[in-house]
Scaffold this active site. Structure first.
Site, mmCIF file in Angstrom:
data_model
loop_
_atom_site.group_PDB
_atom_site.id
_atom_site.type_symbol
_atom_site.label_atom_id
_atom_site.label_comp_id
_atom_site.label_asym_id
_atom_site.label_seq_id
_atom_site.Cartn_x
_atom_site.Cartn_y
_atom_site.Cartn_z
ATOM 1 N N ASP A 206 0.811 -1.223 0.000
ATOM 2 C CA ASP A 206 0.000 0.000 0.000
ATOM 3 C C ASP A 206 0.840 1.267 0.000
ATOM 4 O O ASP A 206 0.330 2.352 -0.232
ATOM 5 C CB ASP A 206 -0.847 0.042 1.277
ATOM 6 C CG ASP A 206 -2.129 -0.731 1.132
ATOM 7 O OD1 ASP A 206 -2.692 -0.732 0.038
ATOM 8 O OD2 ASP A 206 -2.565 -1.318 2.137
HETATM 9 C C1 BGC Z 1 0.348 1.245 6.304
HETATM 10 C C2 BGC Z 1 -0.027 0.046 5.478
HETATM 11 C C3 BGC Z 1 -1.502 -0.046 5.373
HETATM 12 C C4 BGC Z 1 -2.103 1.256 4.885
HETATM 13 C C5 BGC Z 1 -3.606 1.119 4.891
HETATM 14 C C6 BGC Z 1 -0.313 2.479 5.772
HETATM 15 O O1 BGC Z 1 -0.038 3.558 6.600
HETATM 16 O O2 BGC Z 1 1.744 1.390 6.356
HETATM 17 O O3 BGC Z 1 0.491 -1.128 6.065
HETATM 18 O O4 BGC Z 1 -1.853 -1.061 4.492
HETATM 19 O O5 BGC Z 1 -1.692 2.317 5.693
HETATM 20 O O6 BGC Z 1 -4.329 2.232 4.763
HETATM 21 C C1 NOJ Z 2 -1.633 -3.785 5.399
HETATM 22 C C2 NOJ Z 2 -2.830 -3.852 4.538
HETATM 23 O O1 NOJ Z 2 -3.944 -4.254 5.291
HETATM 24 C C3 NOJ Z 2 -2.605 -4.809 3.398
HETATM 25 O O2 NOJ Z 2 -3.716 -4.807 2.555
HETATM 26 C C4 NOJ Z 2 -1.355 -4.439 2.652
HETATM 27 O O3 NOJ Z 2 -1.157 -5.371 1.641
HETATM 28 C C5 NOJ Z 2 -0.163 -4.408 3.592
HETATM 29 N N1 NOJ Z 2 -0.442 -3.517 4.652
HETATM 30 C C6 NOJ Z 2 1.127 -4.005 2.885
HETATM 31 O O4 NOJ Z 2 1.171 -2.639 2.627
#
Ligand code: BGC
Ligand code: NOJ
Length: 836
Positions: free
Chosen positions: A499
């Site tokens: 993400d």
């Molecule tokens: C996090 C990710 C997460 C995303 C979701 C980010 O701040 O680092 O792990 O999936 O937010 O909105």
């Molecule tokens: C957490 C999110 O829930 C997931 O969808 C994503 O793939 C991982 N972070 C990696 O960024």
């Protein structure tokens, strides 16, 4: 250092001291009423949606961290001494303490000066209410006179509004407490029940109740009255003085507290039940009398009455135990490794079920107001629970598919209450649609239920747009094909699985969301990770399309034959070899300027974990040794004793063109932590090239049960996976964060059960293809697959030079056990592995 131990026989983790490094939590509830509960009784409850139907208040990120919960206070009426049997919130030393987190329940037992308290918290099956089953026993030689106070703080339903909109909220709070002495109902349950009904007078039809099985000495519903001026939950005035105030909340902060006086003879024990529940009335039967503001309690009283009975509570607890026993019996193993057994048989499967219910919405790291049900997340979670609750998996798949966009893309999340997708955290994460394909494939392989492919499902929940589920999957593939970049690799969109790889969001504005901001044209940045995922997805489509071709006669859509998907997968593979291979490993992406990421050409972020895992899983480079090369690079550059980091070297400075990933200090989160979700992809990839020792070694590095021994470093719960463990560039290397709600649960479950132990559902039957450590002599497993019990024995055999699969005494070609004839109850399988 440990803070407890596993009691595998009881399927419990036993915490032996209250001051764990972080609150160690558990979940209550199986269906619609849920709660989070810590080892010191902290946490909160909600109905279906942690944001929109929050029953009790919890202040995240408090000091001390875990303040607010399901509290009991005790006061020795003779000495005036007060304490909490769960340690919090008084934090008065206890003579003994134990917390047992089990499957859907938590039991806290403690002793103070000869008074033993035993509190069992759980949510009965099919009930919108939680039970606190409190037993107090007098172990003194004299009579003990106790004041018992219960305490919860009500949230005014919408947890976001509740913690921000004070100009309104300090005026709206309302409760109802039926007169203690006049009993209008002829029974006595009303006498102990506190009703929380903020906004019930207007548009809400739901209210909360907090009931008690024993006659009250008093109650409180106004927080200020209970706590007293300038006091906190650690020393409420009412508790200290031993007398409640019978306060009625008007605005401010409604709470619920019962006051009981108990006199216990030496050796005597007393059991008290509290119920904290949710109830909804129909709009035209809200009030009684109809023209009043008084709650019509006719619907809820029978429930309260029933569950205030000790016998009924015991029965409900047994039902809950049975329920979990049955769910966890779908797959059990006996291997030479205790950590594996305990995770597969108990905790990993349990965590998969929790992620199924919660997605990423409510944990001690997810506030319950930030995120709904993730599209990608929920689809991946399904991989870990589909064999446990296949019917619910089916429903989940159809819910997810119904939020899919007409162009095949996806909203990134949907609300659990309305089941509708929303743009709150954006859309256009170009990996999203493929997880629907993989999840559907997993469901079909598990159940053999082909009918789901024909199920009519709308797009974006719009009536009139219904198409068979299979067509939704086709559009998922089409979505990528219509979005290929300059190297014929998939465009990344807002981001892919990672993400934080926001290659089309050049953000220089503090606080701007990386997830929803897109200011580049999006036509250049590409993802090798999606390429690998796309190939995996096409491989499933080849199979699914041939199923559809053979069993569905007329198709009201443009059907693509298996060959189409085969060809697309091959083309994508070529694109990967042309532009996605860096010489020793797979590249990660191309940025908005067309420059590679995850390449030797970069100073930082030279190698990423995701494409090494996914591309090898898709079979790339297995024949010609490139897969081995990529995985050796992972070992050399990414592996640490605490797990495999996401990338290396970590980004040391913020880079406009990369997005959120470089916003994290080195070693944290997506910037080179051990992002546990992606580790099992490497384990699986290692099994694909036959390296069982290495796969299992990676498995053990992040296995929470193994890490129990270093709880002071790991700090999160030792019974569930956390999302991240600080990487080698972080000052706190080895420290876990964001436990419970992570795709790590399902993927590790898949890695160990389907690839290392090798028991894997396929379209044509259960496949047995273990890739186990060389020092294992074998293992046993029991797997319920499509209603048949498979007793599986895997053993190394000095007499055989190659693998032999023997099913009910018959030698079988290959790895797949043919589907047995209708009516078969049990199949006995022996897999002989050649000696090393
Ligand atoms: C996090 C990710 C997460 C995303 C979701 C980010 O701040 O680092 O792990 O999936 O937010 O909105
Ligand atoms: C957490 C999110 O829930 C997931 O969808 C994503 O793939 C991982 N972070 C990696 O960024």
């Amino acid at each position: 250092m440990r803070f407890g131990y596993f009691d595998d026989k009881s399927r419990e983790y036993v915490i032996t001291r209250p001051d764990t490094p972080l609150p160690w939590i558990n979940y209550l509830g199986t269906d619609s009423f849920f709660g989070l509960i810590s080892n010191t009784a902290g946490g909160y409850s909600f109905y279906k949606d942690a944001r929109l139907r929050r029953l009790t208040r919890y202040r995240y990120n408090n000091a001390p961290l875990d303040m607010g919960g399901r509290y009991i206070y005790l006061r020795d009426a003779d000495s005036g001494e007060i304490w909490s049997p769960s340690w919090m919130p008084t934090r008065v030393d206890l003579d003994s303490y134990e917390c047992r987190h089990g499957m859907g329940y938590t039991v806290i037992t403690s002793k103070k000066k000869g008074v033993e308290a035993h509190i069992r918290y759980f949510v009965p099956l099919n009930l919108e209410c939680e039970v606190w089953d409190v037993t107090l026993a007098n172990e003194r030689e004299d009579e003990v006179n106790l004041d018992l106070f219960s305490a919860v703080e009500f949230a005014l339903w919408d947890a976001w509004d509740d913690s921000t909109n004070f100009q309104r909220n300090f005026n709206t709070g309302e409760v109802e407490v039926p007169d203690l002495h006049i009993d209008p109902d002829g029974g006595d349950v009303l006498r102990g029940t506190i009703f929380h009904k903020t906004e019930y007078r207007e548009r809400r039809n739901h209210f909360a109740y907090f009931a008690c099985s024993e006659p009250l000495n008093g109650f409180d519903t106004q927080r200020d009255a209970f706590l007293g001026p300038n006091r906190g939950w650690d020393r409420p005035l009412v508790v200290e003085s031993g007398q409640s105030k019978n306060s009625i909340a008007h605005g401010w902060q409604p709470i619920g507290s019962h006051h009981l006086k108990l006199h216990l003879k030496p050796g005597e024990a007393k059991r008290v039940i509290f119920l904290l529940g949710y109830h909804e009335n129909s709009t035209n039967e809200k009030f009684d009398p109809a023209d009043s503001n008084t709650i019509n309690k006719a619907g809820v009283l029978p429930v309260i009455r029933e569950f205030l009975s000790l016998d009924r509570v015991d029965k409900a607890f047994e039902e809950l135990r049975e329920y979990w026993k049955e769910l966890l019996s779908k797959f059990t193993v006996v291997t030479p490794d205790e950590d594996t057994n305990r995770m597969v048989n108990i905790w990993n499967a349990y965590q998969c079920m929790i992620t199924f219910n919660m997605s990423r919405s409510a944990s001690y790291f997810e506030s319950g107001i930030g995120r709904g049900m993730g599209f990608r997340d929920s689809a991946q979670d399904l991989l870990g629970f589909v064999h446990i609750v296949p019917e619910r998996a089916r429903e989940r798949l159809l819910d997810l598919a119904a939020t899919q966009l007409i162009n095949g893309g996806a909203f990134h999340q949907y609300s659990p209450l309305t089941k509708r997708g929303n743009n709150d955290v954006g859309s256009g994460f170009n990996d999203d649609p493929h997880w629907l394909v993989l999840a559907t494939a997993a469901y079909v392989k598990e159940t053999g239920d082909l009918s789901i492919l024909d199920e009519m499902v709308p797009y974006e929940n719009q009536r009139g747009t219904e198409m068979p589920l299979f067509e939704h999957l086709q559009r998922a593939i089409q979505y990528t094909l219509e979005r290929l970049g300059p190297h014929q690799l998939p465009l990344i969109g807002r981001a892919d699985w990672n993400d934080c790889l926001n290659l089309n969001c050049f953000s220089d504005t503090p606080g701007q969301s990386f997830q929803t901001t897109t200011n580049q044209d999006g036509n250049t940045a590409e993802s090798v990770m999606i390429a690998g995922l796309f190939i995996l997805s096409c491989q499933e489509m080849v199979q699914l399309a041939s199923i559809v071709a053979s069993h569905t006669v007329t198709k009201a859509y443009d059907f693509h034959a298996p060959e189409f998907y085969l060809e697309k997968a091959q083309q994508m593979e070529q694109a990967v070899w042309q532009a996605g291979w860096d010489g020793e490993w797979f590249r990660r992406a191309y940025d908005a300027f067309g420059e590679p990421l995850g390449s030797r050409l970069n100073d930082e972020g030279q190698i990423f974990i995701e494409p090494q895992g996914l591309c090898v899983m898709a079979g790339l480079g297995v024949e010609d040794g490139k897969a081995r090369q990529a995985l050796d690079a992972v070992r050399d550059r990414l592996a640490t004793p605490h797990g495999v980091v996401l990338l290396n070297p970590a980004y040391s400075r913020y880079q406009l063109r990369l997005g959120e990933i470089s916003s994290y200090p080195p070693g944290y989160k997506e910037n080179a932590s051990i992002f546990c979700h992606s580790n099992p992809w490497i384990m699986i990839a290692e099994t694909v090239i036959g390296r069982g020792d290495r796969a299992f070694d990676y498995y053990k590095r992040i296995n929470p049960s193994v890490r129990e021994a270093i709880s002071e470093v790991h700090r999160c719960e030792p019974y569930v996976y956390a999302q991240t463990i600080a990487g080698k560039d972080a000052p706190t290397h080895g420290e876990a964060k964001n436990s419970w709600l992570t795709g790590t649960a399902s993927w590790n479950y898949v890695a160990i059960t389907q690839y290392i132990l090798g028991i894997k559902p396929t379209y044509n039957g259960l496949s047995i293809h273990p890739v186990i450590p060389s020092d294992w002599q074998g293992f046993e497993a029991k797997r319920i697959f499509r209603g048949v019990v498979y007793n599986i024995k895997v053993e190394r055999c000095s007499s055989s030079s190659s693998t032999r699969l023997i099913v009910d005494g018959q030698l079988i070609e290959g790895y797949v056990i043919p589907i047995p004839p209708e009516g078969t109850l049990e199949v006995n399988v022996v897999m002989e592995l050649a000696e090393n």
